[in-house]
Design a protein around this motif. Structure first.
Motif, PDB file in Angstrom:
ATOM      1  N   PRO A  22      32.447 -10.157  51.489  1.00 15.57           N
ATOM      2  CA  PRO A  22      32.219  -9.668  50.120  1.00 15.57           C
ATOM      3  C   PRO A  22      33.108 -10.420  49.131  1.00 15.57           C
ATOM      4  N   LEU A  23      32.616 -10.563  47.922  1.00 16.10           N
ATOM      5  CA  LEU A  23      33.391 -11.236  46.886  1.00 16.10           C
ATOM      6  C   LEU A  23      34.697 -10.505  46.633  1.00 16.10           C
ATOM      7  N   VAL A  24      35.795 -11.232  46.703  1.00 18.33           N
ATOM      8  CA  VAL A  24      37.114 -10.726  46.345  1.00 18.33           C
ATOM      9  C   VAL A  24      37.576 -11.510  45.128  1.00 18.33           C
ATOM     10  N   ASN A  25      38.278 -10.840  44.217  1.00 15.28           N
ATOM     11  CA  ASN A  25      38.650 -11.448  42.944  1.00 15.28           C
ATOM     12  C   ASN A  25      39.093 -12.904  43.081  1.00 15.28           C
ATOM     13  N   GLN A  26      38.616 -13.725  42.145  1.00 15.38           N
ATOM     14  CA  GLN A  26      38.922 -15.155  42.075  1.00 15.38           C
ATOM     15  C   GLN A  26      38.512 -15.912  43.351  1.00 15.38           C
ATOM     16  N   TRP A  27      37.508 -15.397  44.064  1.00 16.83           N
ATOM     17  CA  TRP A  27      36.960 -16.066  45.252  1.00 16.83           C
ATOM     18  C   TRP A  27      37.942 -16.130  46.415  1.00 16.83           C
ATOM     19  N   TRP A  28      38.901 -15.203  46.489  1.00 17.07           N
ATOM     20  CA  TRP A  28      39.866 -15.261  47.588  1.00 17.07           C
ATOM     21  C   TRP A  28      39.196 -15.108  48.946  1.00 17.07           C
ATOM     22  N   ASN A  29      38.005 -14.551  48.965  1.00 17.87           N
ATOM     23  CA  ASN A  29      37.312 -14.348  50.249  1.00 17.87           C
ATOM     24  C   ASN A  29      36.768 -15.634  50.854  1.00 17.87           C
ATOM     25  N   VAL A  30      36.649 -16.711  50.078  1.00 15.78           N
ATOM     26  CA  VAL A  30      35.993 -17.911  50.604  1.00 15.78           C
ATOM     27  C   VAL A  30      36.981 -18.951  51.125  1.00 15.78           C
ATOM     28  N   ALA A  31      38.262 -18.811  50.795  1.00 13.93           N
ATOM     29  CA  ALA A  31      39.243 -19.834  51.161  1.00 13.93           C
ATOM     30  C   ALA A  31      39.704 -19.669  52.604  1.00 13.93           C
ATOM     31  N   PHE A  32      40.210 -20.748  53.175  1.00 12.04           N
ATOM     32  CA  PHE A  32      40.767 -20.749  54.521  1.00 12.04           C
ATOM     33  C   PHE A  32      42.273 -20.511  54.463  1.00 12.04           C
ATOM     34  N   GLU A  33      42.861 -20.342  55.660  1.00 13.83           N
ATOM     35  CA  GLU A  33      44.317 -20.247  55.759  1.00 13.83           C
ATOM     36  C   GLU A  33      44.800 -21.147  56.893  1.00 13.83           C
ATOM     37  N   LEU A  34      46.074 -21.474  56.821  1.00 13.04           N
ATOM     38  CA  LEU A  34      46.690 -22.279  57.877  1.00 13.04           C
ATOM     39  C   LEU A  34      46.818 -21.456  59.147  1.00 13.04           C
ATOM     40  N   SER A  35      46.667 -22.112  60.302  1.00 14.09           N
ATOM     41  CA  SER A  35      46.927 -21.450  61.581  1.00 14.09           C
ATOM     42  C   SER A  35      47.876 -22.308  62.402  1.00 14.09           C
ATOM     43  N   ALA A  36      48.317 -21.776  63.535  1.00 17.27           N
ATOM     44  CA  ALA A  36      49.220 -22.503  64.418  1.00 17.27           C
ATOM     45  C   ALA A  36      48.502 -23.597  65.200  1.00 17.27           C
ATOM     46  N   ARG A  37      47.187 -23.695  65.024  1.00 17.39           N
ATOM     47  CA  ARG A  37      46.395 -24.736  65.684  1.00 17.39           C
ATOM     48  C   ARG A  37      45.654 -25.613  64.688  1.00 17.39           C
ATOM     49  N   GLY A  38      45.593 -25.202  63.427  1.00 24.49           N
ATOM     50  CA  GLY A  38      44.855 -25.971  62.442  1.00 24.49           C
ATOM     51  C   GLY A  38      44.562 -25.167  61.202  1.00 24.49           C
ATOM     52  N   ILE A  39      43.276 -24.914  60.927  1.00 23.95           N
ATOM     53  CA  ILE A  39      42.807 -24.178  59.751  1.00 23.95           C
ATOM     54  C   ILE A  39      41.797 -23.149  60.222  1.00 23.95           C
ATOM     55  N   ARG A  40      41.871 -21.919  59.704  1.00 20.86           N
ATOM     56  CA  ARG A  40      40.942 -20.888  60.143  1.00 20.86           C
ATOM     57  C   ARG A  40      40.338 -20.142  58.963  1.00 20.86           C
ATOM     58  N   THR A  41      39.196 -19.533  59.222  1.00 17.92           N
ATOM     59  CA  THR A  41      38.539 -18.702  58.227  1.00 17.92           C
ATOM     60  C   THR A  41      39.175 -17.319  58.202  1.00 17.92           C
ATOM     61  N   ASN A  42      38.722 -16.496  57.272  1.00 14.88           N
ATOM     62  CA  ASN A  42      38.966 -15.064  57.343  1.00 14.88           C
ATOM     63  C   ASN A  42      38.057 -14.476  58.418  1.00 14.88           C
ATOM     64  N   THR A  43      38.237 -13.207  58.713  1.00 18.74           N
ATOM     65  CA  THR A  43      37.289 -12.513  59.574  1.00 18.74           C
ATOM     66  C   THR A  43      36.015 -12.257  58.775  1.00 18.74           C
ATOM     67  N   MET A  44      34.884 -12.668  59.343  1.00 17.60           N
ATOM     68  CA  MET A  44      33.589 -12.517  58.689  1.00 17.60           C
ATOM     69  C   MET A  44      32.787 -11.425  59.389  1.00 17.60           C
ATOM     70  N   SER A  45      31.658 -11.062  58.794  1.00 13.76           N
ATOM     71  CA  SER A  45      30.837  -9.996  59.349  1.00 13.76           C
ATOM     72  C   SER A  45      29.378 -10.401  59.349  1.00 13.76           C
ATOM     73  N   ALA A  46      28.677 -10.087  60.454  1.00  8.16           N
ATOM     74  CA  ALA A  46      27.240 -10.335  60.557  1.00  8.16           C
ATOM     75  C   ALA A  46      26.617  -9.262  61.429  1.00  8.16           C
ATOM     76  N   GLU A  47      25.720  -8.497  60.840  1.00  6.59           N
ATOM     77  CA  GLU A  47      25.008  -7.446  61.584  1.00  6.59           C
ATOM     78  C   GLU A  47      25.973  -6.487  62.294  1.00  6.59           C
ATOM     79  N   GLY A  48      27.040  -6.106  61.612  1.00  7.69           N
ATOM     80  CA  GLY A  48      27.979  -5.150  62.168  1.00  7.69           C
ATOM     81  C   GLY A  48      28.975  -5.734  63.144  1.00  7.69           C
ATOM     82  N   ARG A  49      28.945  -7.021  63.386  1.00  5.51           N
ATOM     83  CA  ARG A  49      29.893  -7.682  64.292  1.00  5.51           C
ATOM     84  C   ARG A  49      30.849  -8.550  63.482  1.00  5.51           C
ATOM     85  N   ALA A  50      32.060  -8.641  63.956  1.00  4.22           N
ATOM     86  CA  ALA A  50      33.039  -9.521  63.331  1.00  4.22           C
ATOM     87  C   ALA A  50      33.021 -10.881  64.033  1.00  4.22           C
TER      88      ALA A  50
END
Length: 322
Positions: free
Chosen positions: A43-71
């Motif tokens: 879902p849209l979060v203010n200033q598009w914060w929902n679409v950006a990635f974050e750093l991980s200990a292995r590279g770059i990762r998405t946020n947790t997403m949802s499709a048909e009730g599954r994460a």
């Protein structure tokens, strides 16, 4: 705001922009493909914060997403050289990160989603780039130098750490440190709490409504971009820009206002050659933030805090706990 010394183990690796241009542009297209799925499945979060990635200990990762009730989520694992997809019901798929056309990568990524019973529609062409090529037709971008990508990731490791230190000195609304697939840059943004005038837009192949949401509040931003010349730049800007902003000092020697970008910049090589890289970047971020906040009359009494204010208590509480 305090400026701690750079940790002894911190490594700021060099990487000439021109030495990995083809790989960077290919990686950029890969992140746009995955980023558009995240945009569609969160879902849209203010200033598009929902679409950006974050750093991980292995590279770059998405946020947790949802499709048909599954994460589900996705991670660019630059150590194993694969894009990993995972679902909350235990499914896993991987797409290799290797030299090949984006069209082939896109087809395999779509197949992996279908295999995991994730069905999502995206606008299958890049944004914020000149001459966008639909992903399914893109045979232009095909380079992948894994060594260069890992060096870039290690640059992000250091940039993320220092941007988080800077963010910790601000008590108002502030974004997480995020990786934006539109420009393949890492940024953190601080907000005054006031509304901003409608943004005029300007990014290539990017609808105006994107920037209207992104800049609907007065803000000051700082980040790292692996483009331009040299070894990339740390940058800072604010919106709306108050009179006199570009004339204010930008902090450390080597930092300056770039008229072509409309931003303050601090070359990455200036940081790595300084005696204390962390303090150099923090000086730049804090100086440019103060210029924006003071000229626009932000109430800094409410916003500015010492991130080390509870260090003695935290250390005492955690002593001999592990």
């Amino acid at each position: 705001m305090t400026q701690p010394l750079t940790p002894a183990g911190a490594v700021w690796p060099p990487l000439l922009v021109d030495s990995w241009t083809d790989t960077r542009e290919t990686l950029h297209m890969m992140t746009q493909i995955v980023g558009k799925v995240q945009m569609a499945c969160t879902p849209l979060v203010n200033q598009w914060w929902n679409v950006a990635f974050e750093l991980s200990a292995r590279g770059i990762r998405t946020n947790t997403m949802s499709a048909e009730g599954r994460a589900f989520d996705a991670e660019f694992d630059f150590v194993a050289e694969e894009l990993v997809l995972r679902t909350s019901d235990g499914l896993r798929a991987a797409v290799a990160l290797r030299p090949r056309p984006i069209a082939e990568f896109y087809a395999e990524f779509r197949s992996a989603l279908v295999h995991m019973e994730i069905y999502v529609d995206i606008q299958a062409a890049p944004n914020e780039v000149e001459n966008p090529i639909p992903f399914a037709e893109d045979t232009t971008h095909h380079a992948y130098d894994s060594d260069a990508v890992r060096i870039f990731w290690q640059q992000l490791v250091q940039a993320d750490r220092v941007l988080n230190l800077w963010r910790a000195g601000f008590a108002g609304k502030a974004s997480p440190v995020q990786i934006w697939w539109g420009g393949l840059d890492m940024a953190c943004t601080l907000f005054s709490g006031r509304e901003a005038p409608p943004h005029p837009g300007g990014a290539p192949h990017c609808p105006k409504w994107v920037n209207l949401e992104a800049y609907n509040r007065q803000c000051a931003s700082g980040g790292f971009w692996p483009g331009g010349s040299g070894e990339g730049v740390f940058y800072a800007y604010c919106y709306p820009q108050p009179d006199g902003y570009s004339d204010r000092p930008a902090g450390p020697d080597g930092a300056h206002w770039d008229k072509s970008l409309g931003e303050f910049v601090l070359p990455y090589e200036v940081v790595t050659q300084s005696q204390d890289p962390d303090a150099t970047v923090l000086h730049f971020l804090q100086s440019t933030y103060e210029a924006a906040a003071d000229l626009a009359n932000w109430d800094r009494r409410l916003f500015d805090v010492n991130p080390a204010r509870l260090d003695p208590e935290i250390k005492a509480a955690n002593r001999n706990r592990i």
